[in-house]
Design an enzyme around this catalytic site. Structure first.
Site, mmCIF file in Angstrom:
data_model
loop_
_atom_site.group_PDB
_atom_site.id
_atom_site.type_symbol
_atom_site.label_atom_id
_atom_site.label_comp_id
_atom_site.label_asym_id
_atom_site.label_seq_id
_atom_site.Cartn_x
_atom_site.Cartn_y
_atom_site.Cartn_z
ATOM 1 N N SER A 140 48.238 36.935 37.086
ATOM 2 C CA SER A 140 47.011 36.651 37.735
ATOM 3 C C SER A 140 46.956 37.252 39.092
ATOM 4 O O SER A 140 47.881 37.848 39.358
ATOM 5 C CB SER A 140 47.063 35.058 37.934
ATOM 6 O OG SER A 140 47.933 34.615 38.723
ATOM 7 N N ASP B 141 45.015 38.964 34.627
ATOM 8 C CA ASP B 141 44.378 37.769 34.189
ATOM 9 C C ASP B 141 43.163 37.093 35.432
ATOM 10 O O ASP B 141 43.529 37.043 36.494
ATOM 11 C CB ASP B 141 45.569 36.863 34.083
ATOM 12 C CG ASP B 141 45.201 35.369 33.418
ATOM 13 O OD1 ASP B 141 45.532 34.366 33.564
ATOM 14 O OD2 ASP B 141 43.899 35.458 32.456
ATOM 15 N N HIS B 142 42.038 36.864 34.653
ATOM 16 C CA HIS B 142 41.269 36.247 35.738
ATOM 17 C C HIS B 142 41.028 37.143 36.834
ATOM 18 O O HIS B 142 40.909 36.503 38.055
ATOM 19 C CB HIS B 142 41.576 34.716 36.083
ATOM 20 C CG HIS B 142 41.485 33.955 34.905
ATOM 21 N ND1 HIS B 142 40.297 33.564 34.384
ATOM 22 C CD2 HIS B 142 42.427 33.309 34.093
ATOM 23 C CE1 HIS B 142 40.528 32.594 33.504
ATOM 24 N NE2 HIS B 142 41.769 32.639 33.310
ATOM 25 N N GLY C 222 43.580 28.869 27.875
ATOM 26 C CA GLY C 222 43.911 27.400 28.055
ATOM 27 C C GLY C 222 44.750 27.137 26.674
ATOM 28 O O GLY C 222 44.221 25.957 26.134
HETATM 29 O O1 LIG Z 1 44.189 30.717 30.078
HETATM 30 C C1 LIG Z 1 45.494 30.741 30.744
HETATM 31 C C2 LIG Z 1 46.731 29.895 30.469
HETATM 32 O O2 LIG Z 1 46.189 28.702 29.790
HETATM 33 P P1 LIG Z 1 47.346 27.247 29.781
HETATM 34 O O3 LIG Z 1 47.297 26.790 30.923
HETATM 35 O O4 LIG Z 1 46.880 26.768 28.549
HETATM 36 O O5 LIG Z 1 48.704 27.891 29.657
HETATM 37 N N1 LIG Z 1 45.698 31.844 31.589
HETATM 38 O O6 LIG Z 1 44.481 32.779 31.750
HETATM 39 CA CA LIG Z 2 35.848 31.879 33.947
HETATM 40 NA NA NA Z 3 42.923 37.001 30.854
HETATM 41 ZN ZN LIG Z 4 42.843 31.542 31.635
#
Ligand SMILES: O=C(COP(=O)(O)O)NO
Ligand SMILES: [Ca+2]
Ligand code: NA
Ligand SMILES: [Zn+2]
Length: 305
Positions: free
Chosen positions: A49, A80-81, A209
């Protein structure tokens, strides 16, 4: 070998299995992820992230990239994100082979515009892109989305979004949420919606998630002195079903955080005299490896490398 996200996810969707995308923040987490992938002959995505990039920087990215180059299984390094075009481009310059541009909290047109900019730049450099349509509940690194604003992905809108952006894979809001508290009882994951979207959209789908937050791990965390409320995650069977319906990338961060912290707490609690880092982080690495192994078996990626 270091590969792009497409190299891993297109075969996964075609093969009706999913690949774990595990968040890393240090060497031990990265080793638990990649060594387990090698042991199980599984492709794997290691993701960082923006917070992880702030924390570990190029040092951590280089650990992942070097281990990926030397690995006997396909490994992608994924942002990520990513919260902006600049963030995505910075990650590509750092050596990432897959980037998420998360503009899902903006109105549709703005999400399309922002995503398309990243797709054009990333594709020019041979890098794969993840975009998101719909809004998960829970806390996304930079955006707090409370339940009322969370909204599930509309299948018809997803078709339009994919056509207009050219994204390689699509994160969809299907009832999951980030963190350890994914709802009361067995969190709702909208399998009907996933199936519908997969019938209309051919590219790999992404489930965020998706930590399982297993009860036994939560209990071990508590027994070792951790404090956590009535945490609950996504059921293994739901993820297995989702993989049949086009989910090819499954994001896992919370389970690794719980495992690492539990492992460390157990050592410190049991041996107050211990201060050898290898004795403190080694068991945590082992427990994380068990979590990664379980997930890969659930998702069906074992032996697919
Ligand atoms: O989506 C997630 C992680 O989700 P969790 O919190 O369920 O591990 N990272 O982008
Ligand atoms: Ca989003
Ligand atoms: Na991602
Ligand atoms: Zn996520």
């Amino acid at each position: 070998m270091l590969v792009t996200g497409n190299d891993i996810l297109i075969p996964a969707r075609a093969g009706k299995y999913a690949v774990g995308a595990f968040n890393t923040n240090d060497m031990e987490i990265t080793q638990a992820i990649i060594h387990t992938a090698e042991k199980l002959r599984s492709p794997v995505m290691v993701q960082m992230s923006e917070g992880a990039i702030k924390y570990g920087g190029q040092d951590l990215a280089d650990i992942v990239i070097d281990m990926a180059h030397r690995s006997s299984v396909p490994v992608a390094l994924h942002l990520d994100h990513g919260s902006s075009y600049d963030s995505a481009l910075k990650a590509i310059k750092m050596g990432f082979t897959s980037v998420m541009i998360d503009a899902s909290h903006y109105p549709f047109e703005e999400n399309v515009h922002e995503t398309r900019r990243v797709v054009e730049a990333a594709h020019a450099m041979g890098i794969s892109v993840e975009a998101e349509l719909g809004r998960l509940g829970g806390i996304e690194e930079h955006v707090v989305v409370d339940e009322k604003d969370a909204f599930l992905t509309d299948p018809e809108e997803a078709v339009k979004f994919v056509e207009e952006t050219g994204t390689d894979y699509l994160a969809i809001a299907i009832g999951t949420s980030h963190g350890a508290y994914k709802g009361k009882g067995r969190p709702f994951i909208d399998l009907v919606r996933i199936k519908r979207i997969s019938e209309l959209v051919a590219i790999p789908l992404v489930a965020h998630g998706s930590s399982g937050v297993p009860a036994e791990l939560v209990q071990r965390f508590r027994d070792a002195g951790g404090e956590i409320g009535d945490a609950v995650g996504i059921a293994d069977e739901d993820l297995q079903q989702a993989a049949q319906y086009g989910i090819a990338k499954v994001n896992v961060d919370t389970d690794l955080r719980l495992a690492m912290t539990t492992g460390v707490r157990e050592v410190l609690k049991k041996n107050p005299k211990e201060f050898d880092p290898r004795k403190i982080f080694g068991p945590a690495r082992d427990l994380m490896s068990q979590v990664v192994e379980h997930k890969m078996r659930v998702l069906g990626s074992v032996g697919k490398a």
